[in-house]
Design a protein around this motif. Sequence first.
Motif, PDB file in Angstrom:
ATOM      1  N   GLY A  25      49.679  41.776 114.860  1.00 61.66           N
ATOM      2  CA  GLY A  25      48.761  42.004 113.749  1.00 61.66           C
ATOM      3  C   GLY A  25      49.456  42.611 112.545  1.00 61.66           C
ATOM      4  N   MET A  26      50.353  43.571 112.808  1.00 65.28           N
ATOM      5  CA  MET A  26      51.123  44.180 111.723  1.00 65.28           C
ATOM      6  C   MET A  26      52.057  43.151 111.084  1.00 65.28           C
ATOM      7  SD  MET A  26      50.139  47.230 111.261  1.00 65.28           S
ATOM      8  CE  MET A  26      51.469  47.865 110.243  1.00 65.28           C
ATOM      9  N   MET A  27      52.640  42.286 111.916  1.00 69.74           N
ATOM     10  CA  MET A  27      53.507  41.234 111.384  1.00 69.74           C
ATOM     11  C   MET A  27      52.730  40.327 110.444  1.00 69.74           C
ATOM     12  SD  MET A  27      55.845  39.977 114.602  1.00 69.74           S
ATOM     13  CE  MET A  27      56.201  38.465 113.712  1.00 69.74           C
ATOM     14  N   GLN A  28      51.556  39.882 110.869  1.00 68.26           N
ATOM     15  CA  GLN A  28      50.764  38.985 110.034  1.00 68.26           C
ATOM     16  C   GLN A  28      50.360  39.657 108.727  1.00 68.26           C
ATOM     17  OE1 GLN A  28      47.522  36.949 111.992  1.00 68.26           O
ATOM     18  NE2 GLN A  28      46.417  36.677 110.076  1.00 68.26           N
ATOM     19  N   TRP A  29      49.921  40.915 108.827  1.00 66.87           N
ATOM     20  CA  TRP A  29      49.486  41.644 107.633  1.00 66.87           C
ATOM     21  C   TRP A  29      50.633  41.782 106.629  1.00 66.87           C
ATOM     22  CZ3 TRP A  29      51.389  46.460 105.963  1.00 66.87           C
ATOM     23  CH2 TRP A  29      50.717  47.012 104.879  1.00 66.87           C
ATOM     24  N   PHE A  30      51.838  42.042 107.135  1.00 64.64           N
ATOM     25  CA  PHE A  30      52.952  42.296 106.228  1.00 64.64           C
ATOM     26  C   PHE A  30      53.626  41.031 105.731  1.00 64.64           C
ATOM     27  CE2 PHE A  30      57.441  43.303 105.342  1.00 64.64           C
ATOM     28  CZ  PHE A  30      57.261  44.243 104.336  1.00 64.64           C
ATOM     29  N   TRP A  31      53.956  40.098 106.641  1.00 58.07           N
ATOM     30  CA  TRP A  31      54.811  38.975 106.278  1.00 58.07           C
ATOM     31  C   TRP A  31      54.064  37.775 105.708  1.00 58.07           C
ATOM     32  CZ3 TRP A  31      59.577  40.222 105.686  1.00 58.07           C
ATOM     33  CH2 TRP A  31      60.194  41.161 106.520  1.00 58.07           C
ATOM     34  N   TYR A  32      52.759  37.640 105.984  1.00 62.09           N
ATOM     35  CA  TYR A  32      52.056  36.427 105.559  1.00 62.09           C
ATOM     36  C   TYR A  32      51.354  36.593 104.217  1.00 62.09           C
ATOM     37  CZ  TYR A  32      52.565  34.616 110.358  1.00 62.09           C
ATOM     38  OH  TYR A  32      53.046  34.169 111.572  1.00 62.09           O
ATOM     39  N   ARG A  33      51.550  37.697 103.528  1.00 60.75           N
ATOM     40  CA  ARG A  33      50.751  38.003 102.340  1.00 60.75           C
ATOM     41  C   ARG A  33      51.133  37.198 101.106  1.00 60.75           C
ATOM     42  NH1 ARG A  33      51.790  44.167 101.078  1.00 60.75           N
ATOM     43  NH2 ARG A  33      51.275  44.335 103.281  1.00 60.75           N
ATOM     44  N   SER A  34      52.358  36.668 101.056  1.00 63.43           N
ATOM     45  CA  SER A  34      52.793  35.903  99.883  1.00 63.43           C
ATOM     46  C   SER A  34      53.953  34.997 100.277  1.00 63.43           C
ATOM     47  CB  SER A  34      53.231  36.846  98.757  1.00 63.43           C
ATOM     48  OG  SER A  34      54.438  37.516  99.120  1.00 63.43           O
ATOM     49  N   ASP A  35      54.224  34.024  99.424  1.00 67.34           N
ATOM     50  CA  ASP A  35      55.372  33.148  99.681  1.00 67.34           C
ATOM     51  C   ASP A  35      56.681  33.917  99.635  1.00 67.34           C
ATOM     52  OD1 ASP A  35      54.161  30.807 100.331  1.00 67.34           O
ATOM     53  OD2 ASP A  35      54.539  29.793  98.418  1.00 67.34           O
ATOM     54  N   ASN A  36      56.751  34.924  98.795  1.00 65.35           N
ATOM     55  CA  ASN A  36      57.960  35.743  98.724  1.00 65.35           C
ATOM     56  C   ASN A  36      58.234  36.420 100.060  1.00 65.35           C
ATOM     57  OD1 ASN A  36      60.175  37.175  97.438  1.00 65.35           O
ATOM     58  ND2 ASN A  36      58.859  38.977  97.484  1.00 65.35           N
ATOM     59  N   MET A  37      57.174  36.975 100.668  1.00 62.15           N
ATOM     60  CA  MET A  37      57.345  37.641 101.955  1.00 62.15           C
ATOM     61  C   MET A  37      57.597  36.624 103.072  1.00 62.15           C
ATOM     62  SD  MET A  37      57.334  40.711 101.105  1.00 62.15           S
ATOM     63  CE  MET A  37      57.445  41.400 102.753  1.00 62.15           C
ATOM     64  N   ARG A  38      56.948  35.477 102.987  1.00 62.02           N
ATOM     65  CA  ARG A  38      57.173  34.442 104.014  1.00 62.02           C
ATOM     66  C   ARG A  38      58.612  33.939 103.960  1.00 62.02           C
ATOM     67  NH1 ARG A  38      51.411  33.230 103.296  1.00 62.02           N
ATOM     68  NH2 ARG A  38      51.819  32.277 101.265  1.00 62.02           N
ATOM     69  N   GLU A  39      59.157  33.862 102.749  1.00 58.59           N
ATOM     70  CA  GLU A  39      60.558  33.449 102.617  1.00 58.59           C
ATOM     71  C   GLU A  39      61.473  34.452 103.316  1.00 58.59           C
ATOM     72  OE1 GLU A  39      63.319  30.745 101.738  1.00 58.59           O
ATOM     73  OE2 GLU A  39      61.293  30.528 100.905  1.00 58.59           O
ATOM     74  N   ASN A  85      61.765  22.626 123.529  1.00 60.62           N
ATOM     75  CA  ASN A  85      62.851  23.580 123.795  1.00 60.62           C
ATOM     76  C   ASN A  85      63.331  24.288 122.537  1.00 60.62           C
ATOM     77  OD1 ASN A  85      64.458  21.665 122.485  1.00 60.62           O
ATOM     78  ND2 ASN A  85      65.109  20.730 124.419  1.00 60.62           N
ATOM     79  N   SER A  86      62.590  24.113 121.429  1.00 57.99           N
ATOM     80  CA  SER A  86      62.935  24.842 120.219  1.00 57.99           C
ATOM     81  C   SER A  86      61.749  24.852 119.260  1.00 57.99           C
ATOM     82  CB  SER A  86      64.155  24.225 119.519  1.00 57.99           C
ATOM     83  OG  SER A  86      63.819  22.979 118.937  1.00 57.99           O
ATOM     84  N   ALA A  87      61.807  25.767 118.314  1.00 58.50           N
ATOM     85  CA  ALA A  87      60.823  25.818 117.235  1.00 58.50           C
ATOM     86  C   ALA A  87      61.574  25.823 115.911  1.00 58.50           C
ATOM     87  CB  ALA A  87      59.960  27.070 117.353  1.00 58.50           C
ATOM     88  N   ARG A  88      61.012  25.160 114.938  1.00 64.40           N
ATOM     89  CA  ARG A  88      61.616  25.142 113.601  1.00 64.40           C
ATOM     90  C   ARG A  88      60.668  25.855 112.638  1.00 64.40           C
ATOM     91  NH1 ARG A  88      64.285  19.894 110.997  1.00 64.40           N
ATOM     92  NH2 ARG A  88      65.993  20.716 112.289  1.00 64.40           N
ATOM     93  N   MET A  89      61.178  26.883 111.955  1.00 63.93           N
ATOM     94  CA  MET A  89      60.416  27.627 110.962  1.00 63.93           C
ATOM     95  C   MET A  89      60.805  27.103 109.587  1.00 63.93           C
ATOM     96  SD  MET A  89      59.580  29.631 113.515  1.00 63.93           S
ATOM     97  CE  MET A  89      58.936  31.253 113.157  1.00 63.93           C
ATOM     98  N   ILE A  90      59.809  26.713 108.790  1.00 66.63           N
ATOM     99  CA  ILE A  90      60.083  26.165 107.460  1.00 66.63           C
ATOM    100  C   ILE A  90      59.519  27.111 106.409  1.00 66.63           C
ATOM    101  CG2 ILE A  90      59.780  24.220 105.893  1.00 66.63           C
ATOM    102  CD1 ILE A  90      59.248  23.505 109.499  1.00 66.63           C
ATOM    103  N   SER A  91      60.360  27.590 105.505  1.00 68.91           N
ATOM    104  CA  SER A  91      59.981  28.588 104.511  1.00 68.91           C
ATOM    105  C   SER A  91      59.397  27.918 103.265  1.00 68.91           C
ATOM    106  CB  SER A  91      61.210  29.413 104.125  1.00 68.91           C
ATOM    107  OG  SER A  91      62.030  28.686 103.222  1.00 68.91           O
TER     108      SER A  91
END
Length: 409
Positions: free
Chosen positions: A335-349, A66-72
Amino acid sequence: MTEQYDAIVVGGGPSGATAANDLALAGHKVMLLDKAGRIKPCGGAVPPRMLKDFDVPIELLCTTANSARMISPNNRKVDMPVGEGGFVGMVDRDVFDEWLRVRASQNGATRIDGTFEALERDSDGTAIIAYRPKGSPRGSEPVRVRAKVVVGCDGGNSGVARATLPESDKPNFVAAYHEVIESPPEGFNGFEGNRCDVFYQGKHSPDFYAWVFPHGDKTSVGVGSAVKGFELRKAVANLREELGMTEFKTVRVEGAPIPLKPRKRWDNGKDVVVAGDAAGTVAPASGEGIYYAMYGGRAAAEAAGEFLRTGDPKALKIARARFMKAHGQVFWVLGMMQWFWYRSDNMRERFVKLCMDKDIQQLTWEAYMNKELAKKKPMAHVKIFIKDTGQLILAAGNAVRNLGKQKAA
């Protein structure tokens, strides 16, 4: 005489089993060829809509989250509750896939345990599937069967696709690996049996994510990455050690390539159509594949059925057209989300921080449950657009400043 079927479905995962079941229910003579004992590495998450759309009993769920936890990367934890009445269903692929295959068999499909060897042609051009039955001695002659139409659902490394579709259209892959372990007790080091944990941390995956997904008495601990040479097993071992889960028994381990972009073409223009991982229908960014595989399998069955009725190879194009009409926009956005947000730890944060927004959480879960971009609350979309744009501007400004510092140095 070589036995002939109306349709031969190669691969008995969710896509293939669904295609075989639909074709058998439509009255066609169907063979389902599956490499028995193969279990795909998978977090096992399915939306409630899957149960409804494909007549799957809720009893097949090993648990619900019933929930998801996102860890930066900086260990920021953002909990995203599904909300009232919603849930994420969890399935064990060994049990779930087998149930789908048994259903197809009970509804008339001839089930064969064996390994696809080749797609050949008879003197009149009819497709011939050569396969090696399970348990047959090495070097023995393959069994050959004829088919009016072939449905390839044999995974991201599809032999059917390699034999019939352009190699240049082969999608990019994320390599996935997970270890299914005995579940820790509730509350152990923060473990919760009704919460899916997703780790957006470069130390666990430089370009995708790692996960801990509960399956009742078992739990999937896994990681995905498209970086060549990245040690998936070591990453999972490190994650288990970090979470204190090394002491829990490993039930099984699995690995496989996961495609993250639909092929541009799903048919050979003659008598073959592909679906599921063979067609590249795993959602970018999230890696979700079960629902999309079953939807694609149903679309492929519809296309194959129309081909059998009319004899017109153009009917095979129905599969991709139907899938992309229903889900193409979602795949593009992810696909655009993955390309933009997953590129570095800074962006993932920044991405995980963005997930704290309640509007984003609500629209994310609505899209997941309904399998379409949420159309409610237009102002919420405007707010999200403004927030995303702000993040883009901030990221661009940082890039310019870093470039200036490099030039000055």
